[in-house]
Design a protein around this motif. Sequence first.
Motif, PDB file in Angstrom:
ATOM      1  N   MET A 170       5.833  -8.671   3.917  1.00  0.00           N
ATOM      2  CA  MET A 170       5.207  -8.271   2.659  1.00  0.00           C
ATOM      3  C   MET A 170       3.714  -7.997   2.848  1.00  0.00           C
ATOM      4  SD  MET A 170       7.315  -7.939   0.201  1.00  0.00           S
ATOM      5  CE  MET A 170       6.053  -7.825  -1.074  1.00  0.00           C
ATOM      6  N   TYR A 171       3.078  -8.747   3.731  1.00  0.00           N
ATOM      7  CA  TYR A 171       1.652  -8.505   4.011  1.00  0.00           C
ATOM      8  C   TYR A 171       1.445  -7.107   4.586  1.00  0.00           C
ATOM      9  CZ  TYR A 171      -2.664  -8.732   6.742  1.00  0.00           C
ATOM     10  OH  TYR A 171      -3.877  -8.453   7.306  1.00  0.00           O
ATOM     11  N   SER A 172       2.289  -6.710   5.504  1.00  0.00           N
ATOM     12  CA  SER A 172       2.166  -5.370   6.095  1.00  0.00           C
ATOM     13  C   SER A 172       2.469  -4.285   5.070  1.00  0.00           C
ATOM     14  CB  SER A 172       3.111  -5.242   7.297  1.00  0.00           C
ATOM     15  OG  SER A 172       2.838  -6.237   8.258  1.00  0.00           O
ATOM     16  N   LEU A 173       3.488  -4.521   4.253  1.00  0.00           N
ATOM     17  CA  LEU A 173       3.871  -3.510   3.267  1.00  0.00           C
ATOM     18  C   LEU A 173       2.799  -3.342   2.186  1.00  0.00           C
ATOM     19  CD1 LEU A 173       6.088  -1.594   2.199  1.00  0.00           C
ATOM     20  CD2 LEU A 173       7.039  -3.558   0.950  1.00  0.00           C
ATOM     21  N   LEU A 174       2.244  -4.438   1.710  1.00  0.00           N
ATOM     22  CA  LEU A 174       1.226  -4.348   0.651  1.00  0.00           C
ATOM     23  C   LEU A 174      -0.055  -3.707   1.154  1.00  0.00           C
ATOM     24  CD1 LEU A 174       1.704  -7.825  -1.065  1.00  0.00           C
ATOM     25  CD2 LEU A 174       2.346  -5.586  -1.983  1.00  0.00           C
ATOM     26  N   ASN A 175      -0.406  -3.949   2.408  1.00  0.00           N
ATOM     27  CA  ASN A 175      -1.602  -3.302   2.957  1.00  0.00           C
ATOM     28  C   ASN A 175      -1.410  -1.800   3.117  1.00  0.00           C
ATOM     29  OD1 ASN A 175      -3.427  -5.441   3.209  1.00  0.00           O
ATOM     30  ND2 ASN A 175      -2.442  -6.172   5.076  1.00  0.00           N
ATOM     31  N   LEU A 176      -0.171  -1.354   3.304  1.00  0.00           N
ATOM     32  CA  LEU A 176       0.097   0.077   3.385  1.00  0.00           C
ATOM     33  C   LEU A 176       0.125   0.731   2.010  1.00  0.00           C
ATOM     34  CD1 LEU A 176       2.886   0.119   6.142  1.00  0.00           C
ATOM     35  CD2 LEU A 176       0.486   0.784   6.402  1.00  0.00           C
ATOM     36  N   PHE A 233       1.419  -9.487  -7.686  1.00  0.00           N
ATOM     37  CA  PHE A 233       0.854  -8.607  -6.662  1.00  0.00           C
ATOM     38  C   PHE A 233       0.212  -7.369  -7.284  1.00  0.00           C
ATOM     39  CE2 PHE A 233       3.801 -10.536  -3.386  1.00  0.00           C
ATOM     40  CZ  PHE A 233       2.780 -11.112  -2.660  1.00  0.00           C
ATOM     41  N   THR A 234       0.876  -6.757  -8.225  1.00  0.00           N
ATOM     42  CA  THR A 234       0.317  -5.560  -8.854  1.00  0.00           C
ATOM     43  C   THR A 234      -0.921  -5.871  -9.699  1.00  0.00           C
ATOM     44  OG1 THR A 234       1.923  -5.853 -10.664  1.00  0.00           O
ATOM     45  CG2 THR A 234       2.507  -4.320  -8.872  1.00  0.00           C
ATOM     46  N   SER A 235      -0.974  -7.076 -10.282  1.00  0.00           N
ATOM     47  CA  SER A 235      -2.167  -7.470 -11.046  1.00  0.00           C
ATOM     48  C   SER A 235      -3.345  -7.760 -10.131  1.00  0.00           C
ATOM     49  CB  SER A 235      -1.856  -8.685 -11.918  1.00  0.00           C
ATOM     50  OG  SER A 235      -0.826  -8.398 -12.844  1.00  0.00           O
ATOM     51  N   ALA A 236      -3.081  -8.388  -9.001  1.00  0.00           N
ATOM     52  CA  ALA A 236      -4.165  -8.749  -8.086  1.00  0.00           C
ATOM     53  C   ALA A 236      -4.713  -7.538  -7.349  1.00  0.00           C
ATOM     54  CB  ALA A 236      -3.686  -9.792  -7.096  1.00  0.00           C
ATOM     55  N   LEU A 237      -3.845  -6.579  -7.022  1.00  0.00           N
ATOM     56  CA  LEU A 237      -4.249  -5.422  -6.217  1.00  0.00           C
ATOM     57  C   LEU A 237      -4.468  -4.161  -7.044  1.00  0.00           C
ATOM     58  CD1 LEU A 237      -1.793  -5.935  -3.232  1.00  0.00           C
ATOM     59  CD2 LEU A 237      -4.159  -6.698  -3.432  1.00  0.00           C
ATOM     60  N   ALA A 238      -4.335  -4.264  -8.370  1.00  0.00           N
ATOM     61  CA  ALA A 238      -4.519  -3.117  -9.259  1.00  0.00           C
ATOM     62  C   ALA A 238      -3.627  -1.947  -8.852  1.00  0.00           C
ATOM     63  CB  ALA A 238      -5.991  -2.686  -9.281  1.00  0.00           C
ATOM     64  N   MET A 239      -2.345  -2.253  -8.642  1.00  0.00           N
ATOM     65  CA  MET A 239      -1.364  -1.239  -8.250  1.00  0.00           C
ATOM     66  C   MET A 239      -0.616  -0.797  -9.509  1.00  0.00           C
ATOM     67  SD  MET A 239      -0.004  -3.205  -4.820  1.00  0.00           S
ATOM     68  CE  MET A 239       1.205  -1.947  -4.434  1.00  0.00           C
ATOM     69  N   LEU A 245       8.479  -0.814  -6.851  1.00  0.00           N
ATOM     70  CA  LEU A 245       8.460  -0.668  -5.393  1.00  0.00           C
ATOM     71  C   LEU A 245       8.146  -1.985  -4.692  1.00  0.00           C
ATOM     72  CD1 LEU A 245       6.535   2.718  -5.112  1.00  0.00           C
ATOM     73  CD2 LEU A 245       9.008   2.333  -5.011  1.00  0.00           C
ATOM     74  N   VAL A 246       7.374  -2.838  -5.361  1.00  0.00           N
ATOM     75  CA  VAL A 246       7.052  -4.143  -4.786  1.00  0.00           C
ATOM     76  C   VAL A 246       8.160  -5.148  -5.063  1.00  0.00           C
ATOM     77  CG1 VAL A 246       5.355  -6.007  -4.766  1.00  0.00           C
ATOM     78  CG2 VAL A 246       4.592  -3.647  -5.040  1.00  0.00           C
ATOM     79  N   ALA A 247       8.852  -4.988  -6.207  1.00  0.00           N
ATOM     80  CA  ALA A 247       9.899  -5.944  -6.576  1.00  0.00           C
ATOM     81  C   ALA A 247      11.120  -5.840  -5.672  1.00  0.00           C
ATOM     82  CB  ALA A 247      10.313  -5.720  -8.031  1.00  0.00           C
ATOM     83  N   TYR A 248      11.408  -4.664  -5.124  1.00  0.00           N
ATOM     84  CA  TYR A 248      12.607  -4.503  -4.291  1.00  0.00           C
ATOM     85  C   TYR A 248      12.541  -5.338  -3.006  1.00  0.00           C
ATOM     86  CZ  TYR A 248      16.108  -2.305  -1.331  1.00  0.00           C
ATOM     87  OH  TYR A 248      17.172  -2.080  -0.497  1.00  0.00           O
TER      88      TYR A 248
END
Length: 263
Positions: A170-176, A233-239, A245-248
């Motif tokens: 998840m760390y790699s995916l969120l950074n991308l 995650f979307t709240s912290a990273l403003a996505m 896409l993050v929930a899957y």
Amino acid sequence: MSNPNDNSGYYDWNQGNENANPTGGGGYGYNFGTPEFGTQPQFGQFDYDASVNQAASLPPPSQQLYPQLGAYAGSILTPETAAPFGVAAPDNFEDEPPLLEELGINFDHIIQKTAAVLNPFKEPNASILQETDLTGPLVFCLCFGGFLLLSGKVHFGYIYGIGVLGCFSMYSLLNLMSESGVSVGCTISVLGYCLLPMVVLSGLSVLSLKGTFGIVLSFVAVSWCSFSASKLFTSALAMDHQQPLVAYPCALLYGVFALLTIF
């Protein structure tokens, strides 16, 4: 009255050389007696006043300990500002922070993150999501493994192995996906706190999770965990508009934990 020139009360020591002092007086004349009143102290006699004056003329202890500072050592280095060598300065315990704060344990943030997981529809505070708090995730993982142990399943190795692999994935995916990026500690903290519904599921598995009832509860727990994690995650990273896409991938991670709980 005694003769001031009479030195019979002194002990004269001559190292075998009687001709060392041609004027008499017995050579070197180391005198250990007490002179009469009005006489001058002779060589070898202890002079108390001279020793006191010599001690008073010595520099202060601060200049003796720190001679490289010169004349400013006495005014700069005082017993309150500098301790001697080998002596530690006294600790001021009143100004020290609490022990839990030094260990990085903040109960307010733990309660706020736990409440954000239990109520995923409420908008969380973005500031607490940046805290790399690992106390809650560690406690939830231990509780999850403990409930499985009560069910007769020793899966501590699987829990930590799958958890570490999922966190780094998840760390790699969120950074991308995000522009600002996320730290490893923040990823582990969010995924660990969102494990709380799975802990509840493992607690119910101690009683029984057989048949359709267990499958439905597992589906609800996985959906709850993935929805909470993606929301944080979307709240912290403003996505914006990227929560599905993050929930899957979060659902895939928590689905493995659900399989460990049921089977």
